[in-house]
Structure formats: structure tokens, C-alpha cells
Scaffold this motif. Structure first.
Motif, mmCIF file in Angstrom:
data_model
loop_
_atom_site.group_PDB
_atom_site.id
_atom_site.type_symbol
_atom_site.label_atom_id
_atom_site.label_comp_id
_atom_site.label_asym_id
_atom_site.label_seq_id
_atom_site.Cartn_x
_atom_site.Cartn_y
_atom_site.Cartn_z
ATOM 1 N N VAL A 123 14.259 31.230 -62.143
ATOM 2 C CA VAL A 123 15.384 32.128 -62.522
ATOM 3 C C VAL A 123 15.236 33.544 -62.075
ATOM 4 O O VAL A 123 14.050 33.847 -61.361
ATOM 5 C CB VAL A 123 15.524 32.206 -64.209
ATOM 6 C CG1 VAL A 123 15.738 30.660 -64.985
ATOM 7 C CG2 VAL A 123 14.479 32.937 -64.719
ATOM 8 N N VAL B 288 15.569 37.415 -62.249
ATOM 9 C CA VAL B 288 15.319 38.531 -63.363
ATOM 10 C C VAL B 288 15.657 39.885 -62.819
ATOM 11 O O VAL B 288 15.201 40.238 -61.786
ATOM 12 C CB VAL B 288 13.809 38.392 -63.820
ATOM 13 C CG1 VAL B 288 13.635 39.676 -64.784
ATOM 14 C CG2 VAL B 288 13.484 37.112 -64.432
ATOM 15 N N ILE C 237 7.861 41.932 -64.384
ATOM 16 C CA ILE C 237 8.707 42.174 -65.177
ATOM 17 C C ILE C 237 9.060 43.457 -65.431
ATOM 18 O O ILE C 237 10.267 44.066 -65.656
ATOM 19 C CB ILE C 237 8.533 41.258 -66.640
ATOM 20 C CG1 ILE C 237 9.006 39.800 -66.149
ATOM 21 C CG2 ILE C 237 9.512 41.597 -67.512
ATOM 22 C CD1 ILE C 237 8.343 39.037 -67.360
ATOM 23 N N ARG D 208 11.159 29.737 -65.025
ATOM 24 C CA ARG D 208 11.834 30.058 -66.447
ATOM 25 C C ARG D 208 10.716 30.311 -67.471
ATOM 26 O O ARG D 208 10.714 31.091 -68.337
ATOM 27 C CB ARG D 208 12.601 28.905 -66.648
ATOM 28 C CG ARG D 208 13.353 29.104 -67.983
ATOM 29 C CD ARG D 208 14.636 28.106 -68.196
ATOM 30 N NE ARG D 208 13.914 26.803 -68.128
ATOM 31 C CZ ARG D 208 14.752 25.551 -68.212
ATOM 32 N NH1 ARG D 208 15.876 25.789 -68.001
ATOM 33 N NH2 ARG D 208 13.961 24.477 -68.029
ATOM 34 N N ALA E 62 9.372 33.783 -67.792
ATOM 35 C CA ALA E 62 10.540 34.725 -67.992
ATOM 36 C C ALA E 62 10.935 34.380 -69.584
ATOM 37 O O ALA E 62 12.209 34.832 -69.934
ATOM 38 C CB ALA E 62 11.717 34.682 -67.151
ATOM 39 N N LEU F 238 11.615 38.690 -72.714
ATOM 40 C CA LEU F 238 11.903 39.812 -71.784
ATOM 41 C C LEU F 238 12.291 40.813 -72.444
ATOM 42 O O LEU F 238 12.959 41.120 -73.431
ATOM 43 C CB LEU F 238 12.967 39.396 -70.688
ATOM 44 C CG LEU F 238 12.846 38.245 -69.745
ATOM 45 C CD1 LEU F 238 14.016 37.699 -69.009
ATOM 46 C CD2 LEU F 238 11.612 38.423 -68.701
ATOM 47 N N ARG G 289 17.882 37.946 -67.709
ATOM 48 C CA ARG G 289 17.367 36.397 -66.803
ATOM 49 C C ARG G 289 18.881 35.790 -66.443
ATOM 50 O O ARG G 289 19.606 35.496 -67.383
ATOM 51 C CB ARG G 289 16.678 35.641 -67.583
ATOM 52 C CG ARG G 289 16.264 34.245 -67.087
ATOM 53 C CD ARG G 289 15.606 33.591 -68.096
ATOM 54 N NE ARG G 289 16.262 32.949 -69.268
ATOM 55 C CZ ARG G 289 15.648 32.553 -70.330
ATOM 56 N NH1 ARG G 289 14.171 32.484 -70.584
ATOM 57 N NH2 ARG G 289 16.405 31.902 -71.372
#
Length: 303
Positions: free
Chosen positions: A165, A167, A228, A242, A245, A248, A254
Motif C-alpha cells: 500500500v 503510505v 512511517i 499492508r 501499515a 498508523l 494508507r
């Protein structure tokens, strides 16, 4: 053949900084410690210590031996534990290898459930991303290489497909979208979240190549927790699995990635020993159940 007890005494001297301190820690006399050091020096043919003031200090060879023997002594400690388990009639020990995002997302709940069902079981968890591959876990949760997974002496059991994904900072112009094309990230500043050359990194770079560009990594964070935070600070965007993540901060959003979508395949490698290991098979059942019913991830164990 080196004597593990002498190695243990030697490592105690290196760790504590003196023969007397090691003797006090081990419950030995300083004379006994010195005898073990002399015997180990004869066995190895190495000068392990040199005089420094009133005491001694490890030589470069001694420091290298101490560093290289750490994993050996850890494995020896596991063997001691196995013997104790057998002697005392406990159900045994399970060594589980894992990578970071699977560890944080899956393992705490699974280990809690497993040890509730098997209270005499001891579970050793090994982060294989930072540990020598010489170890032989009973079950190893791995990312399959692009050409397929497998390892001699292990049964290969597919678990899950884990898409990557995007971010992005919550203030980013793309943050209001639910998904993004990989090509739309072409001109962004990227933050890496895996070690350069690792399987995850290669998956991302090769999928970007398929989309016609090479990402520009301004930050080599090399793991997703730091990546992150760099994204939250507005340094850039990151493309990560994914599974990495899941949790978050509010400063980060995301987004699904449209085709081409980087995907990693996650499998369990189960050691074949010629006999059924109930703890291994039960953990495998839990992993398969978890990935058949993703909504159960993070469910607290019941007691």
C-alpha cells in the motif's frame, strides 16, 4: 572440539571486564577461571587476553571469538533447555522464526493462545531478519522469493498474499483518494522501509520498473516503524506491505495501489522431523485460520 563451559567462562570474563568479576558472577574462584582461560587458549591456539595495567583486556582475536560464539552459546542454551524439558516431563519447546511485520501483527495473540492451550510449552521467537539463517526453527514464517518458496527439510505451506500500500502524509493531495496508481507516485520523494536488496525492496523496485519508472529514495529507513514516522513528518511517501501499515498515526493515510500492485507471498516453513510435533501443527492451524478469516486478526485470547 571446544568445551562450551570454558567458552561460557571466557565470555563472562569478556563481558564483566575482569577475572575476579567473572569469578564472582559465576560462583567460581579466580584461580578456576584463570585455569579455564588457559585451557581455552591452548585449545584454540589463540592469544585471547593481554595485560592492561593491573588487569587484562581481550585481544582482537578474543573479541572476535566472543562475538562469533554468541549464537553458538545461545543454541547450546536451547539444547540445555530441551534436556531439562525431557527430564522434567514438560511438553517441550517450540522455536518459531518470523519477520517484523508478521511478528507485530500475528505473533503476540497466537503465542498467547498457544501457550494457554499448551501451558507446559516454551516458545522461543527468533526475528530471522536479523539472525543468522543457520538456525533451524520448528516453524519459520517467511516471505517467498519471486521464483517460489521452499527449503530442504521443510514443508512449504502458503499462508497469505500481502499487497503493498502507499503510505502518505494526511496533508498530501493524494490523501483524499481511496486508491492510487503506482505511476502516480513517480515524482514523489520516497522513504524506504526495507533493507536495500531484500525481497520486499526488490518487489517494490521491480513493480515500479514494470510501471515505467525507478523510485527516488531520499531516506533509507530500512524498517517500517521509522519509515512511517518519516512520512508523518512530511519527508516523503512510502510503499510498504499492508501488514506493516496496520496501525498508523493520524498524520498518515494508507491508500490501495492499483495495477500494477506489488504483492508479497507469505508462507510457513514447517520442519520435517520424522515425527509429528503437536505444538508446531497447532500453531500452523492457527496461522491458516487467521489468514482464512482476516477479521480475527488481533482478537484477544480468551481464558
Amino acid at each position: 572440539m571446544l568445551d562450551p563451559h570454558r567458552l561460557r567462562v571466557f565470555r563472562a570474563v569478556v563481558g564483566s571486564g575482569s577475572v575476579q568479576a567473572a569469578a564472582d558472577n559465576l560462583g567460581l574462584t579466580s584461580s578456576a577461571v584463570s585455569q579455564h582461560l588457559s585451557a581455552l587458549a591452548r585449545e584454540t591456539g589463540l592469544v585471547l587476553f593481554q595485560r592492561q595495567g593491573r588487569g587484562i583486556a581481550p585481544t582482537p582475536a578474543g573479541l572476535e571469538l566472543a562475538a562469533q560464539s554468541e549464537e553458538v552459546m545461545s543454541q547450546w542454551g536451547r539444547l540445555d533447555s530441551v534436556v531439562a524439558d525431557l527430564r522434567e516431563g514438560r511438553s517441550g519447546r517450540l522455536v518459531v522464526g518470523y519477520f517484523a511485520s508478521a511478528g507485530s501483527a500475528w505473533m503476540p495473540d497466537l503465542v498467547k493462545r498457544l501457550t494457554f492451550e499448551l501451558p507446559d510449552l516454551t516458545v522461543d521467537l527468533v526475528l530471522t531478519e536479523v539472525t543468522s539463517r543457520n538456525l533451524t526453527p520448528d516453524i519459520d514464517i517467511v516471505i517467498d522469493p519471486p521464483d517460489g518458496g521452499g527449503r530442504p527439510g521443510y514443508r512449504h505451506v502458503p499462508l497469505a498474499s500481502d499487497p503493498f500500500v502507499a503510505v502518505v502524509p494526511s496533508s498530501h493531495e493524494l490523501a483524499t483518494a481511496r486508491s492510487v496508481g503506482l505511476g502516480d507516485l513517480r515524482g514523489e520523494t520516497w522513504v524506504s522501509n526495507d533493507v536495500m536488496g531484500s525481497q520486499g525492496h526488490r518487489i517494490v523496485v521491480s513493480t515500479c520498473a514494470a510501471a515505467g519508472f525507478t523510485p527516488r529514495f531520499a531516506v533509507q529507513a530500512q524498517e517500517h516503524y521509522s519509515a512511517i514516522q518519516f512520512v508523518a513528518a512530511g519527508v516523503g511517501i512510502s510503499v510498504m506491505p499492508r501488514l506493516a501499515a496496520r496501525a498508523l498515526p493520524s498524520e498518515v493515510t494508507r491508500l490501495r495501489i492499483n495495477e500494477p500492485t506489488p504483492v508479497r507471498e507469505i508462507s510457513a516453513l514447517v520442519r520435517e522431523t520424522g515425527r509429528t510435533n503437536p505444538a508446531t501443527e497447532r500453531l500452523l492451524e492457527m496461522l491458516l485460520e487467521l489468514n482464512t478469516h482476516p477479521a480475527r486478526r488481533g482478537r484477544p485470547a480468551t481464558r
